[in-house]
Structure formats: C-alpha cells, structure tokens
Write a protein that holds these residues in place. Structure first.
Motif, PDB file in Angstrom:
ATOM      1  N   PHE A  16       0.800  -1.216   0.000  1.00  0.00           N
ATOM      2  CA  PHE A  16       0.000   0.000   0.000  1.00  0.00           C
ATOM      3  C   PHE A  16       0.837   1.273   0.000  1.00  0.00           C
ATOM      4  O   PHE A  16       0.390   2.309  -0.482  1.00  0.00           O
ATOM      5  CB  PHE A  16      -0.949   0.004   1.205  1.00  0.00           C
ATOM      6  N   THR A  17       2.038   1.212   0.534  1.00  0.00           N
ATOM      7  CA  THR A  17       2.854   2.424   0.633  1.00  0.00           C
ATOM      8  C   THR A  17       3.817   2.606  -0.536  1.00  0.00           C
ATOM      9  O   THR A  17       4.372   3.689  -0.690  1.00  0.00           O
ATOM     10  CB  THR A  17       3.662   2.435   1.943  1.00  0.00           C
ATOM     11  N   ASN A  18       4.026   1.581  -1.363  1.00  0.00           N
ATOM     12  CA  ASN A  18       4.972   1.708  -2.465  1.00  0.00           C
ATOM     13  C   ASN A  18       4.611   2.843  -3.435  1.00  0.00           C
ATOM     14  O   ASN A  18       5.505   3.574  -3.863  1.00  0.00           O
ATOM     15  CB  ASN A  18       5.135   0.385  -3.212  1.00  0.00           C
ATOM     16  N   PRO A  19       3.336   3.032  -3.806  1.00  0.00           N
ATOM     17  CA  PRO A  19       3.033   4.186  -4.673  1.00  0.00           C
ATOM     18  C   PRO A  19       3.437   5.523  -4.048  1.00  0.00           C
ATOM     19  O   PRO A  19       3.900   6.428  -4.752  1.00  0.00           O
ATOM     20  CB  PRO A  19       1.512   4.105  -4.870  1.00  0.00           C
ATOM     21  N   GLY A  60       0.675   0.873 -13.441  1.00  0.00           N
ATOM     22  CA  GLY A  60       1.824   0.058 -13.045  1.00  0.00           C
ATOM     23  C   GLY A  60       3.028   0.905 -12.686  1.00  0.00           C
ATOM     24  O   GLY A  60       3.897   0.477 -11.928  1.00  0.00           O
ATOM     25  N   GLY A  61       3.102   2.110 -13.241  1.00  0.00           N
ATOM     26  CA  GLY A  61       4.197   3.016 -12.926  1.00  0.00           C
ATOM     27  C   GLY A  61       4.205   3.430 -11.465  1.00  0.00           C
ATOM     28  O   GLY A  61       5.249   3.774 -10.916  1.00  0.00           O
ATOM     29  N   LEU A  62       3.033   3.406 -10.831  1.00  0.00           N
ATOM     30  CA  LEU A  62       2.952   3.748  -9.412  1.00  0.00           C
ATOM     31  C   LEU A  62       3.443   2.613  -8.516  1.00  0.00           C
ATOM     32  O   LEU A  62       3.634   2.812  -7.326  1.00  0.00           O
ATOM     33  CB  LEU A  62       1.517   4.122  -9.039  1.00  0.00           C
ATOM     34  N   GLN A  63       3.642   1.432  -9.097  1.00  0.00           N
ATOM     35  CA  GLN A  63       4.162   0.302  -8.323  1.00  0.00           C
ATOM     36  C   GLN A  63       5.568  -0.090  -8.783  1.00  0.00           C
ATOM     37  O   GLN A  63       6.013  -1.207  -8.539  1.00  0.00           O
ATOM     38  CB  GLN A  63       3.232  -0.914  -8.428  1.00  0.00           C
TER      39      GLN A  63
END
Length: 160
Positions: A16-19, A60-63
């Motif tokens: 949840f925090t990776n983005p 996917g760029g947000l992950q």
C-alpha cells in the motif's frame, strides 16, 4: 518464526505504501543538482505527481520497484525484529530478573543496524527502479535497470 511474521507484515504494508514511495522519490529527484528555475517542474504537488505518473507511465508506474521493495521490507524487518526476539529470549536484555533499559536499547540498536546493513543494497535497487520513467517526465539520472523474467542473475552496473 519472528523473522517470517515480521517480514510478511512489513510486505503487506509495503503493497500500500509503495506508490507513495514512488511519488516521494520522483519529487525528491526533481531538480536534482540544478539551480532553482533552471529545470522543468514535472510534479507540482503530491496529487499532481500521482496523476502525472498514472497518466504517463500507467497505473503500473505507481508500483515501480515493488519486487525489490518487498524483498527489502521482508529482509530488513525480519532481521531487525527477529534478531531482537532472539536477544530477548536469550535473556541478554535481563539483569537480575528485570528488563535492563540500557541492554534493551543496545539490543534494539544492534538489531536495527544489522537489519539496515543487510537490507541497504536492495533499498538502492528499489530507489533506482522507482525513479525510472518515460523520457517525457524523467527526473534525475535514469539507470535503466532491466528486470529479467528468467532465473538468471541480473547484473547491475553503477557508474559515477
């Protein structure tokens, strides 16, 4: 068991925090090593950064960097909390039947340093992957790491 449970718990939070980490990393790199006003501002604020990254790089760029981020969290937190649990169960933090605050702080410091040292290389790879983006919104130096889908070692070269 403490190694595994603490590592899995940290991985759950990381999903949840990776983005947020991707956005933070890109915003930190914006204008890296340049004088104010001499670079293009791609991200005006956090919300604009989420929108821009999602629009240009896709959702996917947000992950980006998720796999090394999960590895980092699992290893770092597993080692940190697991090694402290070993010290605690081995009665290293007890003096005369009571918990010694000095020994407890020392055990926590040793466990924290051990986890940070072991996890540091994976954190570097995670940060490099999170900073990668398409040329239109690229900030900072783009390392262009390749993620191999085969079970062969990935060789990463770093240059100055």
């Amino acid at each position: 068991m403490d190694f595994v449970l603490s590592g899995v718990a940290a991985c759950g939070a990381c999903l949840f925090t990776n983005p947020l980490e991707v956005v933070k990393t890109r915003m930190q790199l914006q204008g890296e090593m340049k004088t104010p006003g001499s670079y293009k501002i791609h991200y005006r604020n956090v919300f604009h950064a989420f929108y821009t990254i999602g629009k240009v790089d896709g959702l996917g760029g947000l992950q980006k960097g998720l796999v090394p981020a999960l590895n980092y969290q699992f290893v770092m937190n597993g080692v940190r909390l697991g090694s402290y649990a070993i010290l605690e169960s081995g009665s290293y933090i007890h003096s005369e039947g009571r918990v010694s605050p000095v020994k407890s702080v020392a055990a926590g410091a040793v466990a924290g340093v051990l986890g940070a040292v072991i996890g540091s290389p994976m954190y570097l790879v995670k940060t490099h992957l999170q900073s990668q983006s398409t040329a239109s919104i690229a900030v900072g130096h783009q390392y262009q790491h390749q993620v191999s889908r085969r079970r062969q070692p990935v060789h990463i070269m770093y240059g100055c």
